[in-house]
Design an enzyme around this catalytic site. Structure first.
Site, mmCIF file in Angstrom:
data_model
loop_
_atom_site.group_PDB
_atom_site.id
_atom_site.type_symbol
_atom_site.label_atom_id
_atom_site.label_comp_id
_atom_site.label_asym_id
_atom_site.label_seq_id
_atom_site.Cartn_x
_atom_site.Cartn_y
_atom_site.Cartn_z
ATOM 1 N NE ARG A 27 -1.421 -2.199 2.763
ATOM 2 C CZ ARG A 27 -1.802 -3.324 2.366
ATOM 3 N NH1 ARG A 27 -2.860 -3.780 2.034
ATOM 4 N NH2 ARG A 27 -0.568 -4.159 2.455
ATOM 5 C CB THR A 28 3.596 2.310 2.072
ATOM 6 O OG1 THR A 28 2.928 2.370 2.942
ATOM 7 C CG2 THR A 28 3.888 3.982 2.294
ATOM 8 C CE LYS A 35 26.750 -3.159 -7.378
ATOM 9 N NZ LYS A 35 27.319 -2.007 -7.982
ATOM 10 C CG HIS A 73 3.277 4.051 8.925
ATOM 11 N ND1 HIS A 73 3.730 4.803 7.347
ATOM 12 C CD2 HIS A 73 3.211 2.720 7.864
ATOM 13 C CE1 HIS A 73 3.386 4.455 6.138
ATOM 14 N NE2 HIS A 73 2.994 2.800 6.461
HETATM 15 N N1 CP Z 1 -0.342 0.550 5.318
HETATM 16 C C1 CP Z 1 0.506 -0.442 5.449
HETATM 17 O O1 CP Z 1 1.997 0.187 5.853
HETATM 18 O O2 CP Z 1 0.716 -1.482 3.981
HETATM 19 P P1 CP Z 1 2.282 -2.083 3.564
HETATM 20 O O3 CP Z 1 3.079 -2.485 4.180
HETATM 21 O O4 CP Z 1 2.317 -2.318 2.738
HETATM 22 O O5 CP Z 1 3.224 -0.186 2.586
#
Ligand code: CP
Length: 305
Positions: A53-54, A82, A131
């Site tokens: 998603r992100t 590397k 996040h």
């Molecule tokens: N919600 C979220 O961070 O999903 P992903 O890990 O798929 O990016």
């Protein structure tokens, strides 16, 4: 917000939140009007950890505004393999891009990257820490479904210890006089630093073991996955992985406005029978990630204010 990195939700004010939510709404309602907004801009997405998603919603956001994307989703295909340092990677990619979106497994890595980078950094998740863009799309979704952010009762379920989306959302919602119910296995309780923050903001919160009763009191139930990748001992993961599972029967008798959110990916913690109820809102929440990230990019690049 122009040229300012977004590392922690704590870096942004309540006014910033509303600015982002306002622009997310504008982009949602008028997609055609902004399809050339990022013309000539290059955005780098550096994902040192897996994501669906992100990364894809950031890339969708850039493409919907006419910008270009470079980057990697597998650090094994980059010169990190590397032995290149994070600093050298950032200093190099900053020569190629106007903005860097980075996900990294190490807590604090995004902050560190922002301190060496000549272009703004957006933290797309740093270990179990923060996040912030997920938090902003969560705020957008809560406001969309509840018509307010104020005075809401929110139940958080699952991994409250390592859940970076929970940490960011708890911090942001503390500005809005919420009541929190915290439901988790004992080993995955909310860390003390976040409880201290709740105390500082006089937020009412209750740690409970049984989610069935508190779901009935809630406006939002925010479910999270127990993250196998955060456990050093697989036996500890096995003990708690299915501790809480929300199913459709548990949603009977809940408030009419209740919505179930989840940052996704889901494993077993929300039964698929919830998908068919009018409480499920996690896929709409994922869509809101595109509009919210369009707003964040446009504001950081100074294309809107
Ligand atoms: N919600 C979220 O961070 O999903 P992903 O890990 O798929 O990016």
């Amino acid at each position: 917000m122009k040229n300012k990195s977004l590392i922690s939700i704590h870096d942004y004010s309540k006014t910033d939140y509303f600015k982002i939510l306002e622009w997310a709404d504008i982009f949602r309602k008028n997609p055609k009007e902004y399809e050339n907004l990022l013309m000539g801009k290059v955005i780098a997405t550096l994902f040192f950890e897996p994501s669906t998603r992100t990364r894809l919603s950031f890339e969708s956001a850039v493409q919907r505004m006419g910008g270009r994307i470079i980057g990697f989703s597998d650090p094994g295909s980059s010169s990190v393999q590397k032995g290149e340092s994070l600093k050298d990677t950032i200093l190099t990619v900053a020569q190629y891009a106007d903005l860097i979106v980075m996900r990294h497994p190490i807590e604090g890595s995004a902050r560190w990257a922002s301190e060496v980078s000549p272009v703004p950094i957006i933290n797309a998740g740093d270990g179990a820490n923060q996040h912030p863009t997920q938090c902003l799309l969560d705020l957008y979704t809560i406001k969309e479904t509840q018509n307010t952010l104020d005075n809401l009762t929110i139940t958080f379920v699952g991994d409250l210890k390592y859940g970076r989306t929970v940490h960011s959302l708890i911090q942001a919602m503390s500005h809005f006089n919420p009541t929190f119910y915290l439901v988790s296995p004992d080993t995955l309780r909310l860390p003390n630093e976040y409880k201290m923050l709740l105390d500082e903001h006089n937020v009412k919160y209750y740690e409970v073991r049984d989610m069935s009763e508190v779901v009935k009191l809630s406006d939002i139930v925010y479910v999270t996955r127990v993250q196998r990748e955060r456990f050093s001992d697989p036996i500890e993961y096995e003990k708690v992985k299915n501790a809480y599972v929300l199913n459709a029967a548990m949603l009977e008798g809940t408030k009419a406005n209740l919505k179930v959110l989840h940052p996704l990916p889901r494993v077993n913690e929300i039964s698929v029978d919830v998908d068919d109820t009018n409480k499920a809102y996690y896929f709409e929440q994922a869509l809101n990630g595109v509009y919210t990230r369009m707003a964040i990019i446009a504001l950081i690049l100074g294309l809107k204010n």
